[in-house]
Each structure stands twice: as structure tokens, then as C-alpha cells.
Design a protein around this motif. Structure first.
Motif, PDB file in Angstrom:
ATOM      1  N   VAL A 127       2.856   1.807  -7.273  1.00 45.06           N
ATOM      2  CA  VAL A 127       2.175   2.373  -6.104  1.00 45.06           C
ATOM      3  C   VAL A 127       2.598   1.587  -4.869  1.00 45.06           C
ATOM      4  O   VAL A 127       3.150   0.487  -4.959  1.00 45.06           O
ATOM      5  N   GLY A 128       2.308   2.145  -3.711  1.00 45.51           N
ATOM      6  CA  GLY A 128       2.688   1.499  -2.461  1.00 45.51           C
ATOM      7  C   GLY A 128       1.848   0.279  -2.141  1.00 45.51           C
ATOM      8  O   GLY A 128       2.333  -0.685  -1.540  1.00 45.51           O
ATOM      9  N   ASP A 129       0.578   0.273  -2.518  1.00 44.39           N
ATOM     10  CA  ASP A 129      -0.316  -0.836  -2.230  1.00 44.39           C
ATOM     11  C   ASP A 129      -1.448  -0.815  -3.239  1.00 44.39           C
ATOM     12  O   ASP A 129      -1.710   0.207  -3.887  1.00 44.39           O
ATOM     13  N   LEU A 130      -2.145  -1.934  -3.377  1.00 46.00           N
ATOM     14  CA  LEU A 130      -3.263  -2.046  -4.311  1.00 46.00           C
ATOM     15  C   LEU A 130      -4.576  -2.017  -3.545  1.00 46.00           C
ATOM     16  O   LEU A 130      -4.630  -2.383  -2.369  1.00 46.00           O
ATOM     17  N   ASP A 131      -5.653  -1.629  -4.223  1.00 46.79           N
ATOM     18  CA  ASP A 131      -6.967  -1.624  -3.588  1.00 46.79           C
ATOM     19  C   ASP A 131      -7.427  -3.056  -3.338  1.00 46.79           C
ATOM     20  O   ASP A 131      -6.973  -3.994  -3.984  1.00 46.79           O
ATOM     21  N   ASP A 132      -8.331  -3.228  -2.362  1.00 48.85           N
ATOM     22  CA  ASP A 132      -8.861  -4.538  -2.028  1.00 48.85           C
ATOM     23  C   ASP A 132     -10.036  -4.876  -2.934  1.00 48.85           C
ATOM     24  O   ASP A 132     -10.783  -3.999  -3.362  1.00 48.85           O
ATOM     25  N   ALA A 166      -6.244 -12.039  -3.361  1.00 45.83           N
ATOM     26  CA  ALA A 166      -5.105 -12.717  -3.991  1.00 45.83           C
ATOM     27  C   ALA A 166      -5.441 -14.133  -4.434  1.00 45.83           C
ATOM     28  O   ALA A 166      -4.563 -14.857  -4.899  1.00 45.83           O
TER      29      ALA A 166
END
Length: 153
Positions: free
Chosen positions: A134-139, A144
Motif C-alpha cells: 500500500v502507499g501508506d499505513l494507518d496511524d 514508529a
């Protein structure tokens, strides 16, 4: 109950017990060192040394399951004997000999004799995942942060 089929390797001592649960509540079945006839004296591991210890067994694990090989807590506590790749995974499609990589993390040499209980095996279900790029992950609240970010250690 899941059935795991066992067979002896050609050089195995067939008088040794098969893996067994030692108590009614045991999760792991004990595995024994089963050395070929020319090595029945066993092996002595110096501190820091490791060896592949034969069990004299081959397994047929049902599809959808694995066998995990784990250290025995008494050997770890009393002698520093552990398995460096713990838990080791035996896949359901593997049919070769079952060996256990044993490491002496203790301060003294340790002898593994023919027939000694050296590890335990756990039969566990395996879930297979789909991996989606996917382009980005959920927050999340943690984000991190890792390696001790939630407290000491």
C-alpha cells in the motif's frame, strides 16, 4: 486432536522412547538425543559451542500445522543449554531427519548423552497471510516507536 506421523531414521536407536508429553497439562512433547551407533557416547559442548543433535526421527506434519522446537526450561536455567533459533520451525512439507541445534550458553562444559531429553516440540496451527503493498499505513498511538519506546527496556 492432530496426528503427527513419525518414522525412525535408518541409524536410529529404536529402543528409545518416542516424543511424549510428561504431564497431562504439558504443551510440549520431549525430544531425545538419538545418536547413531558410532556416536552413542554423545557429545560434550564447551561453553559457547553449538551442535546439531539428531533425534532419530522424521515427521509428517499435517498441512496447516507446524512443529515448533523449543528449549527445556530446566536445562536453560541449570546449565545454560538453549536453542539458538528458538523456536525452530519444522514445516509441514519437510520430511528429512529432525535435528535440534543446541547451544551451550553456560559457564561449564555440558555433556549430552544418548537418550537425554534435549528439547520439546509443540504442534501449532499456521495461519497464512496475504501481503498487500500500500502507499501508506494507518496511524496508531505508538506510531514508529520501538526498542524500548513504551518504557524501560
Amino acid at each position: 486432536m492432530v496426528s503427527v506421523q513419525l518414522t525412525w531414521t535408518a541409524e536410529a536407536d529404536r529402543t528409545l522412547p518416542l516424543p511424549a508429553y510428561e504431564t497431562d497439562g504439558a504443551a510440549g512433547a520431549d525430544l531425545r538425543a538419538n545418536f547413531p551407533a558410532d556416536a552413542r557416547a554423545g557429545v560434550t559442548l564447551a561453553p559457547g559451542a553449538r551442535a546439531l543433535i539428531p533425534t532419530g526421527l522424521r515427521l509428517a506434519i499435517p498441512a496447516g500445522y507446524e512443529v515448533q522446537v523449543r528449549p527445556r526450561s530446566g536445562l536453560a536455567l541449570k546449565h545454560g543449554i538453549t536453542l539458538p533459533n528458538s523456536p525452530g520451525t519444522i514445516d509441514s512439507d519437510y520430511r528429512g531427519p529432525l535435528g535440534v541445534i543446541v547451544l551451550n550458553a553456560g559457564q561449564e562444559a555440558f555433556h549430552i548423552a544418548h537418550g537425554d531429553r534435549i528439547a520439546q516440540m509443540i504442534v501449532a496451527p499456521v495461519l497464512r497471510a496475504a501481503f498487500d503493498l500500500v502507499g501508506d499505513l494507518d496511524d496508531t498511538a505508538r506510531g514508529a516507536g520501538g526498542f524500548g519506546s513504551t518504557g524501560r527496556g
